[in-house]
Enzyme design. Sequence first.
Site, PDB file in Angstrom:
ATOM      1  CB  SER A 111      -0.974  -0.041   1.173  1.00 51.87           C
ATOM      2  OG  SER A 111      -1.900   0.999   1.068  1.00 51.87           O
ATOM      3  CG  HIS A 112       0.046   3.690   3.197  1.00 53.72           C
ATOM      4  ND1 HIS A 112      -0.840   2.649   3.234  1.00 53.72           N
ATOM      5  CD2 HIS A 112       0.424   3.919   4.461  1.00 53.72           C
ATOM      6  CE1 HIS A 112      -1.002   2.268   4.484  1.00 53.72           C
ATOM      7  NE2 HIS A 112      -0.249   3.027   5.258  1.00 53.72           N
ATOM      8  CG  ASP A 276      -2.384   4.023  -1.665  1.00 60.21           C
ATOM      9  OD1 ASP A 276      -3.106   3.946  -2.672  1.00 60.21           O
ATOM     10  OD2 ASP A 276      -2.351   3.132  -0.793  1.00 60.21           O
ATOM     11  CG  ASP A 278      -2.556  -0.391  -2.787  1.00 60.83           C
ATOM     12  OD1 ASP A 278      -2.413   0.728  -2.268  1.00 60.83           O
ATOM     13  OD2 ASP A 278      -3.310  -1.260  -2.322  1.00 60.83           O
ATOM     14  CG  ASP A 280      -5.925   0.946  -1.445  1.00 59.60           C
ATOM     15  OD1 ASP A 280      -4.991   1.772  -1.326  1.00 59.60           O
ATOM     16  OD2 ASP A 280      -6.013  -0.097  -0.760  1.00 59.60           O
ATOM     17  NE  ARG A 281      -3.998   4.036   2.854  1.00 58.17           N
ATOM     18  CZ  ARG A 281      -3.635   4.191   4.106  1.00 58.17           C
ATOM     19  NH1 ARG A 281      -3.150   5.339   4.509  1.00 58.17           N
ATOM     20  NH2 ARG A 281      -3.745   3.213   4.972  1.00 58.17           N
ATOM     21  CE  LYS A 375      -7.507   1.783   1.629  1.00 56.82           C
ATOM     22  NZ  LYS A 375      -7.424   1.128   2.915  1.00 56.82           N
TER      23      LYS A 375
HETATM   24  C1  G1P Z   1      -4.351   1.458   8.213  1.00 54.05           C
HETATM   25  C2  G1P Z   1      -5.558   2.355   8.310  1.00 54.05           C
HETATM   26  C3  G1P Z   1      -6.815   1.574   8.000  1.00 54.05           C
HETATM   27  C4  G1P Z   1      -6.672   0.919   6.624  1.00 54.05           C
HETATM   28  C5  G1P Z   1      -5.394   0.101   6.580  1.00 54.05           C
HETATM   29  C6  G1P Z   1      -5.147  -0.479   5.191  1.00 54.05           C
HETATM   30  O1  G1P Z   1      -4.460   0.412   9.143  1.00 54.05           O
HETATM   31  O2  G1P Z   1      -5.657   2.948   9.586  1.00 54.05           O
HETATM   32  O3  G1P Z   1      -7.916   2.429   8.044  1.00 54.05           O
HETATM   33  O4  G1P Z   1      -7.772   0.088   6.371  1.00 54.05           O
HETATM   34  O5  G1P Z   1      -4.278   0.910   6.916  1.00 54.05           O
HETATM   35  O6  G1P Z   1      -5.003   0.526   4.223  1.00 54.05           O
HETATM   36  P1  G1P Z   1      -3.739   0.430  10.584  1.00 54.05           P
HETATM   37  O7  G1P Z   1      -2.274   0.631  10.343  1.00 54.05           O
HETATM   38  O8  G1P Z   1      -4.318   1.602  11.315  1.00 54.05           O
HETATM   39  O9  G1P Z   1      -4.094  -0.888  11.198  1.00 54.05           O
HETATM   40 ZN    ZN Z   2      -3.263   1.298  -0.470  1.00 48.53          ZN
END
Ligand code: G1P
Ligand code: ZN
Length: 542
Positions: A111-112, A276, A278, A280-281, A375
């Site tokens: 992800s990010h 981000d 991948d 989705d954000r 998302k």
């Molecule tokens: C974080 C975000 C959560 C999101 C997840 C995946 O998780 O807070 O809302 O669904 O990344 O993108 P966390 O690190 O808080 O468990």
């Molecule tokens: Zn992501």
Amino acid sequence: MPKISTTAYLDQRPGTSGLRKKVAEFKQPHYLENFVQCILDAAGDVAGKTLVLGGDGRYLNAHAVQVILRICAGNGVGRVIVGRGGLLSTPAASHLIRVNQAHGGIILSASHNPGGPDADFGIKYNTANGGPAPESVTEDIYARSQRIDAYHCVETDDIDLDTLATSHLDRMVIEVVDPVDAYADLLKTLFDFDLIRSKLADGSLSVVFDAMNAITGPYATRLLVDELGAPKDAVLRGTPLPDFGGAHPDPNLVHAADMVARMTAADAPVLGAASDGDGDRNLIHGAGLYVTPSDSLAVIAANATLIKGYSAGIAGVARSMPTSRAVDRVAKALGLPAFETPTGWKFFSNLLDDGRITVCGEESFGTGSNHVREKDGLWAVMCWLNLLAVRGDSVRDILIDHWQTYGRDYYTRHDFEALDSDAANRLMQELESKVDTLVGSTWSGHRVLHADNFAYTDPVDGSESARQGIRVSFEGDARIVYRLSGTGTAGATLRVYIERAESHPERLLLDPQQVLADLIAVAGDLADIRGFTGRERADVIT
Ligand code: G1P
Ligand code: ZN
């Protein structure tokens, strides 16, 4: 099928969104292979079935795709649909699973989180509805990872994934597809491309999008430039790179600084956005004004009928528990059902599948709808473009109008990162143990009305998720939430979410950090953050 002996790794428990580890950990002998075999075993009978495969292009993506194809063939998978170059954004993967009625999909992404040889990699499994595997499946994957002693794998040279073609690996069909086509077709059914195109052409609408050298570059270029006619330089950092150019592909005000600078300049475009690693954000920014993800969700819900694909109205809304309650106010006013779920997109899946909700979101820059089961960053950007095109207002006007109608939920999240895990766990344990005695206590003048450790019972399948974070509500419609991150790869991260509702017309345009300053101090005192962690202030404030 060839069987390769292996030894179990005991640390393969998927977190909030799949298994995320440092690249070096994934490179340990058989580490990736073990986990993929456990996914296939937990996924039910995959023999002869179709799977979707792709990732965000980060370091190790290309290698992992080849390994996964060999293991899929070794397990008798019937067909794998792979994005060209092994690339797929997370929402595009979700859509491909659904549109091809695949058994599931494997998505490669952290992800990010940063990418590169010294950074992070990740892998997750999505089920036939296109959504992240539910906890029952991820726990099954984990249980299997504890006792795995062999995996099935065919031997082959690397497969060519750069050509759009169908080939065979043993009896398994490999179909290389354009990563963008099907997804772009889907979005065209949801948004008024003609209207947006005409507003971009006459200059009343303009956009800048930061793809952060991550997966959305080709998607944004197709949609914004090729389809909608925005100039090429509307897409910043549009080429996906294995290390994201050394940058952090996290769409927030710090990491999307160039886009934010454009949006705070005198000649700012109407809409600024970022996505981000991948895809989705999303980050939404108006000229001179940042839109929090919680507000963006509420605005989209309130205006959904102005957007082509949602003109018939929405069934209901959902937000993750720490997300601000802005969308609840919209639901109440419109007479829509509203759900509060634990953190993580997977908790929305049942509500979407069952038709109870249409749009949902998380404060962590995640917004989406029933069009996929993830998302979707570019979906959110298209929502805003469609909305701006229809209303002809600025982002600022839309937001102020929204706050005047529903009130404003001042909101901030404070993250304390890379904490000693034991210290963070002790802090949470201490909070949990005093939850029952907090009601009635007063902290710098703020009286506690309610406190609990959030537990969720899924209204569709009755599954239960306990201990999802500490909620403390105060008089004056204020709230503090504490939880530990489930996605970090170094130590523990404590997230503290602080908010207060305001409806006085003259107090709608204040600085959130100032409005919330006293509550931020209460949040520190109530959990004794300094005592447990030694930290005076948060590392990241959003
Ligand atoms: C974080 C975000 C959560 C999101 C997840 C995946 O998780 O807070 O809302 O669904 O990344 O993108 P966390 O690190 O808080 O468990
Ligand atoms: Zn992501």
